[in-house]
Write an enzyme that holds these catalytic residues in place. Structure first.
Site, short mmCIF file in Angstrom:
data_model
loop_
_atom_site.label_atom_id
_atom_site.label_comp_id
_atom_site.label_asym_id
_atom_site.label_seq_id
_atom_site.Cartn_x
_atom_site.Cartn_y
_atom_site.Cartn_z
N THR A 258 -0.13 -3.18 8.94
CA THR A 258 0.97 -3.64 9.75
C THR A 258 1.11 -2.59 10.83
OG1 THR A 258 2.13 -4.69 7.92
CG2 THR A 258 3.49 -3.95 9.73
N ARG B 62 2.84 -17.39 2.36
CA ARG B 62 3.56 -16.17 2.00
C ARG B 62 4.09 -15.43 3.23
NH1 ARG B 62 2.35 -10.37 3.07
NH2 ARG B 62 3.35 -9.18 1.41
N THR C 197 5.83 -0.33 6.66
CA THR C 197 4.51 -0.89 6.35
C THR C 197 4.23 -0.63 4.89
OG1 THR C 197 2.12 -0.67 6.66
CG2 THR C 197 3.45 1.26 7.22
N GLY C 198 3.85 -1.66 4.16
CA GLY C 198 3.59 -1.45 2.75
C GLY C 198 3.53 -2.75 1.99
N GLY D 183 4.78 -5.62 0.93
CA GLY D 183 5.94 -6.32 1.47
C GLY D 183 6.95 -6.82 0.46
N GLY E 29 5.83 -11.75 4.28
CA GLY E 29 6.10 -10.40 3.81
C GLY E 29 7.34 -9.81 4.46
N ASP E 30 7.43 -8.49 4.47
CA ASP E 30 8.66 -7.86 4.96
C ASP E 30 8.69 -7.70 6.47
OD1 ASP E 30 6.54 -5.96 4.69
OD2 ASP E 30 8.00 -4.35 4.93
#
Lengths: 354, 354
Positions: free
Chosen positions: B220, B248, B271-272, B274, B250-251
């Site tokens: 990200t 899906r 970033t990770g 999510g 994510g964050d």
């Protein structure tokens, strides 16, 4: 002697923690949307119809909790009743998008594990709250959208319906009025509604007469619960905005905004002008005020709904419950369909401000 | 005399508030994703390629800030460089979904107004960050998804590309490997990568050699900035997970999770993994710790990334800046592409833990 005394003492001290019984604390709170809901634009028939469904939903979730079900199961049972009723803007009864579709969003969060599930923009899932729970329990994901979410629902054996299932004449007419006004609005606006002549009431009220579409209404349903294991859960389900465009997603499926649950603090479900609720991270903010500032549930909820949101122009309300069974139901709009039931069966259903 | 004395005093006191100059505080921080990024699985060529693009992105945003641009404009300029580079999992270079598509998400938030914009699941928008800004500035909404978001982007004159624009061979091969392993994964897993023989290096490195796909990588990109007006902004853009299914989300496009900015506290981009970042409302949690517990930026960021997320199993990192120009870049993974630049032009680009 001394050893067994210590053991007994240890057991006594340990018991309340390891096997604390919350069965006298089980609590369930629900909402059916907030907005311009006043006595002036309500009829006795409509009020009765709404209260009836809200009571059925309340009793359904309470029954689950009483029988030893989990807070997630109780939230699901309660929300399904409101999703299946055409009176609420969720599931059957969802409002129409600009393209004449019904696009549904829902989310769930479990306070014990901080697990969560959400779906957005689905058009064929009868009970979005149940699919949100499936996302939480049966997938590694938190959020799924559109066709992908529908595919997942099908694979999970969720009930799939034809999009026409969501059609209700009252909501379709609301779309036509909104389009005529050439503007996107939240359900719809009080002023224009006043221009619409009410059909003369003859004999038995038909469904359209019963659906409340007057006034600006942030139609979302939600439920929070505390079960006998001391676990909290929160869920929210919505049909979004009448005449919404561009695949708009509101706060209902956003964890932290429309829904949040944490056994350490509280469970929250919101209803209101979604954009403001997202920007203010409403549901999690109430939890953060409890965790970091040590506020009680009511104070934390009031701080966010009656102060922060009011200053920022965000209309709506929330329902919340903590692990002691305290509840809060603040709203800054004119009305909010809401109700609660306690472990002794005492319940109350409310609509207006006073 | 007395009156003019009071007036002068008032002006003197008022000045630092009304016209405080932040030009010596302008700061920009960026990230290009976190994950299993170690010296062992990196080559000098790859490292050089990444550092070059990160530096261009940093200088681009810095140039905007130096010329008196806003933090939102700087964040946009910086992220567009990374979106346009095939090296990062955002824009060109996005990973492939299970269906062989590139679905992009992005979000922006402005600390002065708490306004925000986000798009999710789009396949034809060249620079998702710019469309997220258009959602914030030109629509009443915060979040739009799928075809609806693409329609909005087109109407707003955003650059539309054929989905094939997002194709890169390295990412497509990563999908094929992921599918072969029959599992959904985040970019992809270190173990299987080790099985893939590296092509012999002959002459000039080709693009595929330069794209880092080894190791689990939460690709990200993001940027946070403080401008000379003292306003914060945060933005995030991503291509999501390799082989992702079911639409899906994510964050990255979730305000409060992947992106948050508030002049009263800080600007954060994450970033990770999510799912964990959504459930922990990561970006807003850092802000809440500053606002409600009085923690400084670094302590708040560490509390969330190095403690809460680690306890909950959530891998990744964040970048953050506050109004004093303090920065934080904690991550609990093995590496994170990251860098910052200060008002005096001093900059640093880092990849590994030590």
């Amino acid at each position: 002697m001394k050893k067994s005394y210590i053991l007994a003492l240890t057991l006594l001290t340990a018991l309340p923690v390891s096997a604390q019984d919350y069965s006298d604390k089980i609590t369930l709170v629900l909402h059916g949307g907030a907005g311009t809901i006043t006595r002036d634009n309500m009829t006795p028939e409509k009020e009765k119809a709404y209260k009836e469904v809200l009571n059925i939903a309340l009793q359904k979730g309470y029954g689950v909790l009483k029988k030893g079900g989990t807070s997630v199961q109780a939230v699901e049972a309660t929300i399904r009743v409101m999703e299946d009723s055409p009176l609420f803007n969720a599931g059957k009864g969802a409002v129409f998008t600009n393209e004449g579709k019904n696009e549904l969003d829902a989310s769930i969060m479990e306070g014990k594990t901080l697990k969560a599930g959400a779906i957005a923009g689905v058009t064929t899932i009868r009970n979005p709250i149940s699919t949100a729970i499936a996302v939480m329990e049966k997938s590694p994901h938190v959020m799924m959208a559109g066709k992908g979410a529908e595919k997942f629902a099908k694979e999970q054996g969720q009930e799939i319906v034809d999009p026409s299932y969501f059609y209700t004449e009252a909501r379709y007419k609301a779309l036509e009025r909104a389009k005529a006004e050439e503007k996107t609005e939240l359900d719809h606006d009080a002023k224009e509604e006043q221009k619409v002549k009410k059909a003369p009431k003859t004999g038995q009220a038909n469904l359209e007469d019963l659906i409340f579409t007057e006034g600006k209404k942030f139609g979302t349903v939600g439920c929070v619960a505390l079960d006998q294991f001391g676990n909290l859960a929160a869920g929210t389900s919505t049909g979004g905005m009448t005449n919404k465009k561009y695949g708009r997603i509101g706060d209902a499926p956003i964890i932290g905004a429309g829904t949040y649950a944490n056994n350490a603090t509280c469970a929250v479900s919101a209803t209101g002008h979604g954009e403001f609720f997202i920007r203010s991270v409403v549901a999690y903010d109430i939890s953060a005020l409890m965790e970091y500032k040590g506020l009680g549930l009511q104070d934390a909820a009031n701080e966010v709904v009656m102060k922060k949101l009011v200053e920022r122009g965000g209309e709506g309300g929330i329902i919340a419950v903590d692990r002691k069974g305290n509840i809060a139901m603040p709203f800054n709009s004119e009305g909010m369909y809401r109700g609660y039931i306690k472990s002794d069966g005492k319940s109350e259903i409310l609509i207006y401000k006073d």
